[in-house]
Motif scaffolding. Structure first.
Motif, PDB file in Angstrom:
ATOM      1  N   MET B  32       0.842  -1.195   0.000  1.00 55.58           N
ATOM      2  CA  MET B  32       0.000   0.000   0.000  1.00 55.58           C
ATOM      3  C   MET B  32       0.873   1.239   0.000  1.00 55.58           C
ATOM      4  SD  MET B  32      -3.191  -1.110   2.443  1.00 55.58           S
ATOM      5  CE  MET B  32      -4.257   0.206   1.830  1.00 55.58           C
ATOM      6  N   PHE B  33       0.333   2.310  -0.577  1.00 48.40           N
ATOM      7  CA  PHE B  33       1.122   3.511  -0.829  1.00 48.40           C
ATOM      8  C   PHE B  33       0.309   4.756  -0.520  1.00 48.40           C
ATOM      9  CE2 PHE B  33       4.249   1.221  -3.444  1.00 48.40           C
ATOM     10  CZ  PHE B  33       3.512   0.098  -3.793  1.00 48.40           C
ATOM     11  N   TRP B  34       1.000   5.803  -0.135  1.00 48.43           N
ATOM     12  CA  TRP B  34       0.418   7.135  -0.071  1.00 48.43           C
ATOM     13  C   TRP B  34       1.213   8.059  -0.977  1.00 48.43           C
ATOM     14  CZ3 TRP B  34      -4.058   8.894   1.507  1.00 48.43           C
ATOM     15  CH2 TRP B  34      -4.769   8.187   2.491  1.00 48.43           C
ATOM     16  N   TYR B  35       0.462   8.705  -1.893  1.00 49.11           N
ATOM     17  CA  TYR B  35       1.035   9.699  -2.794  1.00 49.11           C
ATOM     18  C   TYR B  35       0.385  11.044  -2.516  1.00 49.11           C
ATOM     19  CZ  TYR B  35       3.113   6.130  -5.877  1.00 49.11           C
ATOM     20  OH  TYR B  35       3.862   5.106  -6.407  1.00 49.11           O
ATOM     21  N   ARG B  36       1.128  12.066  -2.849  1.00 50.25           N
ATOM     22  CA  ARG B  36       0.603  13.423  -2.805  1.00 50.25           C
ATOM     23  C   ARG B  36       0.596  13.956  -4.233  1.00 50.25           C
ATOM     24  NH1 ARG B  36       2.761  18.549   0.807  1.00 50.25           N
ATOM     25  NH2 ARG B  36       1.970  20.104  -0.673  1.00 50.25           N
ATOM     26  N   GLN B  37      -0.529  14.596  -4.628  1.00 54.57           N
ATOM     27  CA  GLN B  37      -0.664  15.099  -5.991  1.00 54.57           C
ATOM     28  C   GLN B  37      -0.799  16.614  -5.972  1.00 54.57           C
ATOM     29  OE1 GLN B  37      -4.040  13.608  -8.213  1.00 54.57           O
ATOM     30  NE2 GLN B  37      -3.184  14.316 -10.148  1.00 54.57           N
ATOM     31  N   PRO B  39      -0.444  20.196  -8.657  1.00 51.66           N
ATOM     32  CA  PRO B  39      -0.354  20.630 -10.069  1.00 51.66           C
ATOM     33  C   PRO B  39       1.088  20.901 -10.482  1.00 51.66           C
ATOM     34  CG  PRO B  39      -2.106  21.788  -8.909  1.00 51.66           C
ATOM     35  CD  PRO B  39      -1.347  21.027  -7.867  1.00 51.66           C
ATOM     36  N   GLY B  40       1.453  20.350 -11.623  1.00 53.92           N
ATOM     37  CA  GLY B  40       2.802  20.556 -12.141  1.00 53.92           C
ATOM     38  C   GLY B  40       3.863  19.667 -11.534  1.00 53.92           C
ATOM     39  N   LEU B  41       3.512  18.965 -10.478  1.00 54.16           N
ATOM     40  CA  LEU B  41       4.484  18.084  -9.813  1.00 54.16           C
ATOM     41  C   LEU B  41       4.090  16.613  -9.921  1.00 54.16           C
ATOM     42  CD1 LEU B  41       5.185  20.133  -6.553  1.00 54.16           C
ATOM     43  CD2 LEU B  41       6.566  20.028  -8.627  1.00 54.16           C
ATOM     44  N   GLY B  42       2.883  16.351 -10.358  1.00 51.14           N
ATOM     45  CA  GLY B  42       2.442  14.967 -10.507  1.00 51.14           C
ATOM     46  C   GLY B  42       2.220  14.284  -9.170  1.00 51.14           C
ATOM     47  N   ASN B  84       1.588  24.228   3.849  1.00 49.50           N
ATOM     48  CA  ASN B  84       2.211  23.631   2.657  1.00 49.50           C
ATOM     49  C   ASN B  84       1.874  22.152   2.485  1.00 49.50           C
ATOM     50  OD1 ASN B  84       3.841  22.377   4.525  1.00 49.50           O
ATOM     51  ND2 ASN B  84       5.693  23.524   4.013  1.00 49.50           N
ATOM     52  N   GLN B  85       1.048  21.626   3.366  1.00 50.56           N
ATOM     53  CA  GLN B  85       0.550  20.269   3.209  1.00 50.56           C
ATOM     54  C   GLN B  85      -0.855  20.245   2.609  1.00 50.56           C
ATOM     55  OE1 GLN B  85       1.391  19.005   7.333  1.00 50.56           O
ATOM     56  NE2 GLN B  85       2.822  17.489   6.470  1.00 50.56           N
ATOM     57  N   THR B  86      -1.342  21.410   2.245  1.00 52.69           N
ATOM     58  CA  THR B  86      -2.587  21.484   1.485  1.00 52.69           C
ATOM     59  C   THR B  86      -2.368  20.814   0.139  1.00 52.69           C
ATOM     60  OG1 THR B  86      -3.399  23.499   2.537  1.00 52.69           O
ATOM     61  CG2 THR B  86      -4.176  23.052   0.296  1.00 52.69           C
ATOM     62  N   SER B  87      -3.152  19.778  -0.137  1.00 47.53           N
ATOM     63  CA  SER B  87      -2.904  18.986  -1.335  1.00 47.53           C
ATOM     64  C   SER B  87      -3.984  17.924  -1.490  1.00 47.53           C
ATOM     65  CB  SER B  87      -1.524  18.293  -1.218  1.00 47.53           C
ATOM     66  OG  SER B  87      -1.163  17.640  -2.420  1.00 47.53           O
ATOM     67  N   MET B  88      -3.889  17.197  -2.624  1.00 47.48           N
ATOM     68  CA  MET B  88      -4.687  15.989  -2.835  1.00 47.48           C
ATOM     69  C   MET B  88      -3.819  14.799  -2.440  1.00 47.48           C
ATOM     70  SD  MET B  88      -7.363  14.338  -3.874  1.00 47.48           S
ATOM     71  CE  MET B  88      -8.389  15.205  -5.091  1.00 47.48           C
ATOM     72  N   TYR B  89      -4.383  13.917  -1.620  1.00 46.52           N
ATOM     73  CA  TYR B  89      -3.644  12.737  -1.177  1.00 46.52           C
ATOM     74  C   TYR B  89      -4.313  11.489  -1.760  1.00 46.52           C
ATOM     75  CZ  TYR B  89      -1.154  15.788   1.966  1.00 46.52           C
ATOM     76  OH  TYR B  89      -0.372  16.803   2.469  1.00 46.52           O
TER      77      TYR B  89
END
Lengths: 111, 119
Positions: B32-37, B39-42, B84-89
């Motif tokens: 299992m994985f956690w990614y952060r998405q 814009p412009g960084l994928g 700065n942790q505002t993001s899509m996870y």
């Protein structure tokens, strides 16, 4: 290290073709392609394995040049449903469980 | 079909709060994985786990921790949320290569994502 994708964005009319490129600075075992539609989860499209195997989506094709550590995704005769953001993901081997993803290519197909 | 469920689609938290993002998969996947998405960084890998109670850092683990007490559940923890942790996870899971429908490699199934806003 993340692979590099190009272009960042492309706009097509229905029926047109496009190519999305993905390159890595390290040796690759496999290259994955995923598509994400707005507000949805990324969905697996295709995988290319070292040694030439290709599996996945039959409406969209891809190539993998192991020597150059590059892959290209070919959208042929594009349809409206092809719109979305395409990501390539790479890994270095079977024991390397994690994928590194590129920044994505946004494809917009217009009628 | 494999399902990866992220319990919270949208969260708004304040700076300094502790945040838990939960992910559950129903197909007995090992990894299992956690990614952060962004814009412009994928998609950037935060942490991953290849077994219960096992975890490994990804490319951007700073400010995050994880917990995997059961095979089906992988939690991402922000000990003290910052703006700065505002993001899509995005959470994802996969079988071991050669098992099930893995197609001989690490094909990921993603959850729908959790959009976190830290004020």
């Amino acid at each position: 290290q993340q692979p590099v994708q190009s272009p960042q964005a492309v706009i097509l009319r229905e029926g047109e073709d496009a190519v999305i490129n993905c390159s890595s600075s390290k040796a690759l075992y496999s290259v994955h392609w995923y598509r994400q539609k707005h507000g949805e989860a990324p969905v697996f499209l295709m995988i290319l394995l070292k040694g030439g195997e290709q599996k996945g989506h039959d409406k969209i094709s891809a190539s993998f040049n192991e020597k150059k550590q590059q892959s290209s995704l070919y959208l042929t005769a594009s349809q409206l449903s092809y719109s979305g953001t395409y990501f390539c993901g790479t890994d270095a081997g079977l024991s390397d469980y994690k994928l590194s993803f590129g920044a994505g290519t946004t494809v917009t197909v217009r009628a | 079909d494999v399902k990866v469920t992220q319990s919270s689609r949208y969260l708004v938290k304040r700076t300094g709060e502790k945040v838990f993002l939960e992910c559950v998969q129903d197909m007995d996947h090992e990894n299992m994985f956690w990614y952060r998405q962004d814009p412009g960084l994928g998609l950037r890998l935060i942490y991953f786990s290849y077994d219960v109670k096992m975890k490994e850092k990804g490319d951007i683990p700073e400010g995050y921790s994880v917990s995997r007490e059961k095979k089906e559940r992988f939690s991402l923890i922000l000990e003290s949320a910052s703006t700065n942790q505002t993001s899509m996870y995005l959470c994802a899971s996969t079988n071991l290569p050669g098992q099930g429908d893995s197609l001989g490699a690490n094909v990921l199934t993603f959850g729908a994502g959790s959009r976190l806003t830290v004020l």
